[in-house]
Design a protein around this motif. Structure first.
Motif, PDB file in Angstrom:
ATOM      1  N   ASN A   1       0.887  -1.159   0.000  1.00 13.92           N
ATOM      2  CA  ASN A   1       0.000   0.000   0.000  1.00 13.92           C
ATOM      3  C   ASN A   1       0.929   1.214   0.000  1.00 13.92           C
ATOM      4  O   ASN A   1       1.259   1.756   1.049  1.00 13.92           O
ATOM      5  N   ALA A   2       1.373   1.599  -1.186  1.00  9.81           N
ATOM      6  CA  ALA A   2       2.375   2.669  -1.315  1.00  9.81           C
ATOM      7  C   ALA A   2       1.860   3.993  -0.755  1.00  9.81           C
ATOM      8  O   ALA A   2       2.631   4.762  -0.178  1.00  9.81           O
ATOM      9  N   ALA A   3       0.564   4.260  -0.919  1.00  6.85           N
ATOM     10  CA  ALA A   3       0.003   5.522  -0.419  1.00  6.85           C
ATOM     11  C   ALA A   3       0.134   5.619   1.097  1.00  6.85           C
ATOM     12  O   ALA A   3       0.350   6.703   1.639  1.00  6.85           O
ATOM     13  N   ALA A   4       0.035   4.486   1.785  1.00 12.35           N
ATOM     14  CA  ALA A   4       0.156   4.467   3.244  1.00 12.35           C
ATOM     15  C   ALA A   4       1.584   4.186   3.692  1.00 12.35           C
ATOM     16  O   ALA A   4       1.888   4.250   4.882  1.00 12.35           O
ATOM     17  N   GLY A   5       2.476   3.826   2.755  1.00  8.06           N
ATOM     18  CA  GLY A   5       3.861   3.519   3.099  1.00  8.06           C
ATOM     19  C   GLY A   5       3.977   2.256   3.928  1.00  8.06           C
ATOM     20  O   GLY A   5       4.721   2.213   4.902  1.00  8.06           O
ATOM     21  N   ARG A   6       3.250   1.210   3.485  1.00  4.30           N
ATOM     22  CA  ARG A   6       3.344  -0.035   4.234  1.00  4.30           C
ATOM     23  C   ARG A   6       2.968  -1.248   3.379  1.00  4.30           C
ATOM     24  O   ARG A   6       2.304  -1.113   2.354  1.00  4.30           O
ATOM     25  N   PHE A   7       3.446  -2.385   3.817  1.00  4.69           N
ATOM     26  CA  PHE A   7       3.060  -3.670   3.253  1.00  4.69           C
ATOM     27  C   PHE A   7       2.032  -4.250   4.204  1.00  4.69           C
ATOM     28  O   PHE A   7       2.188  -4.153   5.428  1.00  4.69           O
ATOM     29  N   GLU A   8       0.993  -4.864   3.651  1.00  2.00           N
ATOM     30  CA  GLU A   8      -0.110  -5.355   4.461  1.00  2.00           C
ATOM     31  C   GLU A   8      -0.430  -6.799   4.124  1.00  2.00           C
ATOM     32  O   GLU A   8      -0.275  -7.228   2.978  1.00  2.00           O
ATOM     33  N   MET A   9      -0.912  -7.520   5.129  1.00  2.00           N
ATOM     34  CA  MET A   9      -1.339  -8.905   4.934  1.00  2.00           C
ATOM     35  C   MET A   9      -2.572  -9.126   5.804  1.00  2.00           C
ATOM     36  O   MET A   9      -2.496  -9.060   7.033  1.00  2.00           O
ATOM     37  N   ALA A  10      -3.700  -9.363   5.152  1.00  2.00           N
ATOM     38  CA  ALA A  10      -4.945  -9.618   5.869  1.00  2.00           C
ATOM     39  C   ALA A  10      -5.075 -11.111   6.137  1.00  2.00           C
ATOM     40  O   ALA A  10      -4.552 -11.943   5.396  1.00  2.00           O
ATOM     41  N   PHE A  11      -5.760 -11.439   7.221  1.00  2.00           N
ATOM     42  CA  PHE A  11      -6.031 -12.830   7.571  1.00  2.00           C
ATOM     43  C   PHE A  11      -7.305 -12.843   8.399  1.00  2.00           C
ATOM     44  O   PHE A  11      -7.717 -11.792   8.917  1.00  2.00           O
ATOM     45  N   PRO A  12      -7.958 -13.995   8.519  1.00  2.00           N
ATOM     46  CA  PRO A  12      -9.180 -14.039   9.318  1.00  2.00           C
ATOM     47  C   PRO A  12      -8.915 -13.517  10.732  1.00  2.00           C
ATOM     48  O   PRO A  12      -8.068 -14.038  11.441  1.00  2.00           O
ATOM     49  N   GLY A  13      -9.580 -12.453  11.093  1.00  2.00           N
ATOM     50  CA  GLY A  13      -9.432 -11.894  12.435  1.00  2.00           C
ATOM     51  C   GLY A  13      -8.506 -10.702  12.538  1.00  2.00           C
ATOM     52  O   GLY A  13      -8.366 -10.130  13.610  1.00  2.00           O
ATOM     53  N   GLY A  14      -7.863 -10.302  11.440  1.00  2.00           N
ATOM     54  CA  GLY A  14      -6.984  -9.150  11.573  1.00  2.00           C
ATOM     55  C   GLY A  14      -6.144  -8.852  10.353  1.00  2.00           C
ATOM     56  O   GLY A  14      -6.339  -9.404   9.285  1.00  2.00           O
ATOM     57  N   GLN A  15      -5.179  -7.972  10.581  1.00  2.00           N
ATOM     58  CA  GLN A  15      -4.252  -7.558   9.532  1.00  2.00           C
ATOM     59  C   GLN A  15      -2.894  -7.281  10.164  1.00  2.00           C
ATOM     60  O   GLN A  15      -2.804  -6.689  11.238  1.00  2.00           O
ATOM     61  N   ALA A  16      -1.845  -7.733   9.498  1.00  2.00           N
ATOM     62  CA  ALA A  16      -0.469  -7.430   9.904  1.00  2.00           C
ATOM     63  C   ALA A  16       0.077  -6.427   8.896  1.00  2.00           C
ATOM     64  O   ALA A  16      -0.355  -6.391   7.738  1.00  2.00           O
ATOM     65  N   PHE A  17       1.032  -5.608   9.341  1.00  2.00           N
ATOM     66  CA  PHE A  17       1.603  -4.640   8.410  1.00  2.00           C
ATOM     67  C   PHE A  17       3.035  -4.309   8.793  1.00  2.00           C
ATOM     68  O   PHE A  17       3.462  -4.502   9.921  1.00  2.00           O
ATOM     69  N   ALA A  18       3.774  -3.820   7.795  1.00  2.00           N
ATOM     70  CA  ALA A  18       5.148  -3.351   7.976  1.00  2.00           C
ATOM     71  C   ALA A  18       5.228  -1.951   7.380  1.00  2.00           C
ATOM     72  O   ALA A  18       4.917  -1.753   6.203  1.00  2.00           O
ATOM     73  N   VAL A  19       5.625  -0.992   8.189  1.00  2.00           N
ATOM     74  CA  VAL A  19       5.721   0.406   7.775  1.00  2.00           C
ATOM     75  C   VAL A  19       7.114   0.668   7.198  1.00  2.00           C
ATOM     76  O   VAL A  19       8.115   0.203   7.746  1.00  2.00           O
ATOM     77  N   TYR A  20       7.166   1.424   6.110  1.00  2.00           N
ATOM     78  CA  TYR A  20       8.451   1.771   5.508  1.00  2.00           C
ATOM     79  C   TYR A  20       8.416   3.198   4.999  1.00  2.00           C
ATOM     80  O   TYR A  20       7.370   3.811   4.844  1.00  2.00           O
ATOM     81  N   ARG A  21       9.616   3.716   4.722  1.00  2.00           N
ATOM     82  CA  ARG A  21       9.738   4.971   3.988  1.00  2.00           C
ATOM     83  C   ARG A  21      10.688   4.714   2.839  1.00  2.00           C
ATOM     84  O   ARG A  21      11.601   3.895   2.928  1.00  2.00           O
ATOM     85  N   ARG A  22      10.456   5.399   1.739  1.00  2.00           N
ATOM     86  CA  ARG A  22      11.300   5.251   0.553  1.00  2.00           C
ATOM     87  C   ARG A  22      12.526   6.129   0.680  1.00  2.00           C
ATOM     88  O   ARG A  22      12.470   7.241   1.188  1.00  2.00           O
ATOM     89  N   ASP A  23      13.640   5.610   0.230  1.00  2.00           N
ATOM     90  CA  ASP A  23      14.889   6.359   0.130  1.00  2.00           C
ATOM     91  C   ASP A  23      15.525   5.915  -1.184  1.00  2.00           C
ATOM     92  O   ASP A  23      16.313   4.973  -1.206  1.00  2.00           O
ATOM     93  N   GLY A  24      15.113   6.543  -2.269  1.00  2.00           N
ATOM     94  CA  GLY A  24      15.562   6.102  -3.590  1.00  2.00           C
ATOM     95  C   GLY A  24      15.001   4.726  -3.880  1.00  2.00           C
ATOM     96  O   GLY A  24      13.795   4.522  -3.819  1.00  2.00           O
ATOM     97  N   ASP A  25      15.902   3.775  -4.156  1.00  2.00           N
ATOM     98  CA  ASP A  25      15.453   2.408  -4.419  1.00  2.00           C
ATOM     99  C   ASP A  25      15.444   1.560  -3.141  1.00  2.00           C
ATOM    100  O   ASP A  25      15.285   0.351  -3.198  1.00  2.00           O
TER     101      ASP A  25
END
Length: 100
Positions: free
Chosen positions: A14-38
């Motif tokens: 989810n580039a707009a939110a700056g995170r990777f997301e994974m949904a599963f029954p009962g919730g969602q896990a995510f990893a927050v990032y910021r871009r620095d070039g590549d």
């Protein structure tokens, strides 16, 4: 609570939110990032506490690394969980960003 294997959705960026997301029954896990070039500087991962210890965080980070590799980006593990995961998975050393 036991998680059904394979019940998690694929990891999506989810580039707009700056995170990777994974949904599963009962919730969602995510990893927050910021871009620095590549580079993706991963600063935080979160799995709902009711699901800790079930491998969801590892599944999330693996998906993040796979997507980074596929897109030619590098990962900077600024989050201790991501750094620990990367140390245990040398098959992804090519995705880690060299120290600057």
């Amino acid at each position: 609570m036991n998680r059904v294997q394979g019940a998690a959705s694929p990891v999506v960026e989810n580039a707009a939110a700056g995170r990777f997301e994974m949904a599963f029954p009962g919730g969602q896990a995510f990893a927050v990032y910021r871009r620095d070039g590549d580079r993706l500087v991963v600063t935080h991962t979160e799995v709902p506490s009711a699901f800790n210890g079930q491998g969801l965080g590892s599944e999330l980070v693996r998906g993040l690394f796979e997507q980074a590799r596929a897109s030619g980006r590098r990962v900077v593990p600024a989050c201790s969980f991501v750094a620990s995961w990367a140390r245990r998975h040398p098959e992804f050393d090519d995705v880690l960003s060299p120290r600057r």
